[in-house]
Write a protein that holds these residues in place. Structure first.
Motif, PDB file in Angstrom:
ATOM      1  N   ASP A  93       0.675  -1.114  -0.050  1.00  0.00           N
ATOM      2  CA  ASP A  93      -0.004   0.090  -0.161  1.00  0.00           C
ATOM      3  C   ASP A  93       0.445   1.185  -0.008  1.00  0.00           C
ATOM      4  O   ASP A  93       1.609   1.031   0.731  1.00  0.00           O
ATOM      5  N   ILE A  94       0.851   2.266  -0.977  1.00  0.00           N
ATOM      6  CA  ILE A  94       1.289   3.690  -0.223  1.00  0.00           C
ATOM      7  C   ILE A  94       1.572   3.999   0.873  1.00  0.00           C
ATOM      8  O   ILE A  94       0.155   4.360   1.128  1.00  0.00           O
ATOM      9  N   ILE A  95       2.066   4.688   1.216  1.00  0.00           N
ATOM     10  CA  ILE A  95       2.218   5.512   2.258  1.00  0.00           C
ATOM     11  C   ILE A  95       2.388   7.239   2.200  1.00  0.00           C
ATOM     12  O   ILE A  95       2.037   7.762   2.295  1.00  0.00           O
ATOM     13  N   GLY A  96       3.128   7.148   1.289  1.00  0.00           N
ATOM     14  CA  GLY A  96       3.235   8.656   0.281  1.00  0.00           C
ATOM     15  C   GLY A  96       4.497   8.370  -0.390  1.00  0.00           C
ATOM     16  O   GLY A  96       5.239   7.349  -1.470  1.00  0.00           O
ATOM     17  N   ASN A  97       4.469  10.518  -0.595  1.00  0.00           N
ATOM     18  CA  ASN A  97       5.648  10.359  -1.800  1.00  0.00           C
ATOM     19  C   ASN A  97       7.073  10.350  -1.626  1.00  0.00           C
ATOM     20  O   ASN A  97       7.344  11.030   0.082  1.00  0.00           O
ATOM     21  N   ILE A  98       8.432  10.238  -2.270  1.00  0.00           N
ATOM     22  CA  ILE A  98       9.205  10.830  -1.655  1.00  0.00           C
ATOM     23  C   ILE A  98      10.128  11.882  -1.544  1.00  0.00           C
ATOM     24  O   ILE A  98       8.979  12.642  -1.989  1.00  0.00           O
ATOM     25  N   SER A  99      10.466  12.412  -0.586  1.00  0.00           N
ATOM     26  CA  SER A  99      11.100  14.068  -0.127  1.00  0.00           C
ATOM     27  C   SER A  99      11.578  14.665  -1.438  1.00  0.00           C
ATOM     28  O   SER A  99      12.191  14.180  -1.931  1.00  0.00           O
ATOM     29  N   ASN A 100      11.209  15.793  -1.935  1.00  0.00           N
ATOM     30  CA  ASN A 100      12.479  16.624  -2.219  1.00  0.00           C
ATOM     31  C   ASN A 100      13.900  16.300  -1.621  1.00  0.00           C
ATOM     32  O   ASN A 100      14.181  16.405  -2.725  1.00  0.00           O
ATOM     33  N   THR A 101      13.963  16.624  -0.740  1.00  0.00           N
ATOM     34  CA  THR A 101      15.163  16.390  -0.220  1.00  0.00           C
ATOM     35  C   THR A 101      16.100  15.577  -1.037  1.00  0.00           C
ATOM     36  O   THR A 101      16.958  14.975  -1.227  1.00  0.00           O
ATOM     37  N   ALA A 102      15.185  13.611  -0.728  1.00  0.00           N
ATOM     38  CA  ALA A 102      15.617  12.520  -0.578  1.00  0.00           C
ATOM     39  C   ALA A 102      16.453  12.354  -2.069  1.00  0.00           C
ATOM     40  O   ALA A 102      16.550  12.018  -2.577  1.00  0.00           O
ATOM     41  N   SER A 103      15.135  12.864  -3.105  1.00  0.00           N
ATOM     42  CA  SER A 103      14.754  12.930  -4.377  1.00  0.00           C
ATOM     43  C   SER A 103      16.425  12.980  -4.779  1.00  0.00           C
ATOM     44  O   SER A 103      16.745  12.837  -5.783  1.00  0.00           O
ATOM     45  N   LYS A 104      16.656  14.466  -4.646  1.00  0.00           N
ATOM     46  CA  LYS A 104      17.436  15.376  -4.709  1.00  0.00           C
ATOM     47  C   LYS A 104      19.142  14.281  -4.116  1.00  0.00           C
ATOM     48  O   LYS A 104      19.974  13.926  -4.836  1.00  0.00           O
ATOM     49  N   GLU A 105      19.585  14.261  -2.902  1.00  0.00           N
ATOM     50  CA  GLU A 105      20.102  13.742  -2.657  1.00  0.00           C
ATOM     51  C   GLU A 105      20.702  11.850  -3.207  1.00  0.00           C
ATOM     52  O   GLU A 105      21.507  12.014  -3.394  1.00  0.00           O
ATOM     53  N   PHE A 106      19.686  11.148  -3.030  1.00  0.00           N
ATOM     54  CA  PHE A 106      19.949  10.011  -3.260  1.00  0.00           C
ATOM     55  C   PHE A 106      19.675   9.789  -5.118  1.00  0.00           C
ATOM     56  O   PHE A 106      19.490   8.760  -5.460  1.00  0.00           O
ATOM     57  N   GLY A 107      19.900  10.702  -6.012  1.00  0.00           N
ATOM     58  CA  GLY A 107      19.404  10.574  -7.079  1.00  0.00           C
ATOM     59  C   GLY A 107      17.831   9.600  -7.269  1.00  0.00           C
ATOM     60  O   GLY A 107      18.190   9.094  -8.669  1.00  0.00           O
ATOM     61  N   ILE A 108      17.014   9.720  -6.772  1.00  0.00           N
ATOM     62  CA  ILE A 108      15.894   8.904  -7.167  1.00  0.00           C
ATOM     63  C   ILE A 108      14.528   9.861  -7.633  1.00  0.00           C
ATOM     64  O   ILE A 108      14.364  11.173  -7.376  1.00  0.00           O
ATOM     65  N   ASN A 109      14.152   9.429  -8.357  1.00  0.00           N
ATOM     66  CA  ASN A 109      12.988   9.551  -9.193  1.00  0.00           C
ATOM     67  C   ASN A 109      11.894  11.061  -8.042  1.00  0.00           C
ATOM     68  O   ASN A 109      11.393  10.135  -7.092  1.00  0.00           O
ATOM     69  N   ALA A 110      11.191  11.925  -8.060  1.00  0.00           N
ATOM     70  CA  ALA A 110      11.006  12.750  -7.711  1.00  0.00           C
ATOM     71  C   ALA A 110       9.784  12.074  -7.349  1.00  0.00           C
ATOM     72  O   ALA A 110       8.947  12.588  -6.994  1.00  0.00           O
ATOM     73  N   GLY A 111       8.798  11.302  -8.699  1.00  0.00           N
ATOM     74  CA  GLY A 111       7.351  10.636  -8.226  1.00  0.00           C
ATOM     75  C   GLY A 111       7.474   9.683  -7.550  1.00  0.00           C
ATOM     76  O   GLY A 111       6.696   9.151  -7.602  1.00  0.00           O
ATOM     77  N   ALA A 112       8.767   9.500  -7.457  1.00  0.00           N
ATOM     78  CA  ALA A 112       8.648   7.672  -6.520  1.00  0.00           C
ATOM     79  C   ALA A 112       8.467   7.385  -5.328  1.00  0.00           C
ATOM     80  O   ALA A 112       7.877   8.777  -4.978  1.00  0.00           O
ATOM     81  N   VAL A 113       6.975   6.582  -4.637  1.00  0.00           N
ATOM     82  CA  VAL A 113       6.180   6.353  -3.158  1.00  0.00           C
ATOM     83  C   VAL A 113       7.036   5.718  -2.934  1.00  0.00           C
ATOM     84  O   VAL A 113       7.770   4.460  -3.389  1.00  0.00           O
ATOM     85  N   VAL A 114       6.810   5.821  -1.382  1.00  0.00           N
ATOM     86  CA  VAL A 114       6.906   4.519  -0.420  1.00  0.00           C
ATOM     87  C   VAL A 114       5.769   4.069  -0.016  1.00  0.00           C
ATOM     88  O   VAL A 114       4.753   4.526   0.011  1.00  0.00           O
ATOM     89  N   VAL A 115       6.133   2.095  -0.042  1.00  0.00           N
ATOM     90  CA  VAL A 115       4.819   1.267   0.099  1.00  0.00           C
ATOM     91  C   VAL A 115       5.467   1.368   1.132  1.00  0.00           C
ATOM     92  O   VAL A 115       6.532   0.498   1.709  1.00  0.00           O
ATOM     93  N   GLY A 116       4.728   0.203   1.727  1.00  0.00           N
ATOM     94  CA  GLY A 116       4.485  -0.291   3.244  1.00  0.00           C
ATOM     95  C   GLY A 116       5.014  -1.611   2.520  1.00  0.00           C
ATOM     96  O   GLY A 116       5.744  -2.528   1.643  1.00  0.00           O
TER      97      GLY A 116
END
Length: 177
Positions: free
Chosen positions: A91-114
């Protein structure tokens, strides 16, 4: 664990009990901390999955914390908000933060799931293939502990020897793994 922790060090109104996975998902991915763990706890919503929350007393058959646990918390002056909200694995918990997206090079649209536990992940991986595994399928894995998992038609529990059932998320039924 929670009651013992509170006995040893009384929890404040802003503290919550979280496993590492919940902490990481919240502190790094959902919030925008200056550093891991920064920010006000009372502004965070900790989220867990069925399998990790089971270790906190979560009832995987009824998908809720049991009344006895909530009564214990109330008796010692703790709100049930010290427990994480629980979602199904995937289940979707929420979206990745802008900070983590930039710091780790993860797509800004990525979601965090259970998520799930390591031994359940091993079971899912070992039984993946064409269609759902059949009842009686068993897997042994060595991760944080030695775990034996078997897909069963019935819920199995014997606390005197550490046997308990997880909820197998692909069926949506009360089956044990």
């Amino acid at each position: 664990k929670l009651l013992h922790y509170n006995y040893c060090k009384t929890m404040s109104k802003t503290e919550v009990l979280a496993h590492q996975s919940e902490y990481v998902a919240n502190a790094i991915f959902l919030s925008n901390p200056v550093k891991c763990g920064a920010g006000e706890t009372n502004k965070r919503e900790y989220v867990s999955d069925w399998h990790n929350a089971l270790k906190l007393g979560y009832d995987v058959r009824n998908l809720c914390y049991p009344v006895w646990l909530l009564d214990c918390l109330n008796h010692i002056g703790l709100s049930q908000n010290v427990l994480p909200k629980v979602v199904a694995p995937g289940d979707i918990i929420g979206n990745i933060s802008n900070t983590a997206s930039k710091e780790f090079g993860i797509n800004a649209g990525a979601v965090v799931v259970g998520g799930t536990t390591d031994s359940n992940a091993a079971f899912f991986a070992a039984t993946a293939g064409d269609g759902a595994p059949s009842y009686g399928t068993a897997v042994t894995s060595l991760g944080s502990t030695l775990a034996i998992k078997m897909l069963s038609r019935s819920y199995v529990e014997n606390s005197s020897c550490g046997v308990y059932s997880h909820r197998f998320p692909l069926f949506g039924e009360n089956k044990g793994a």
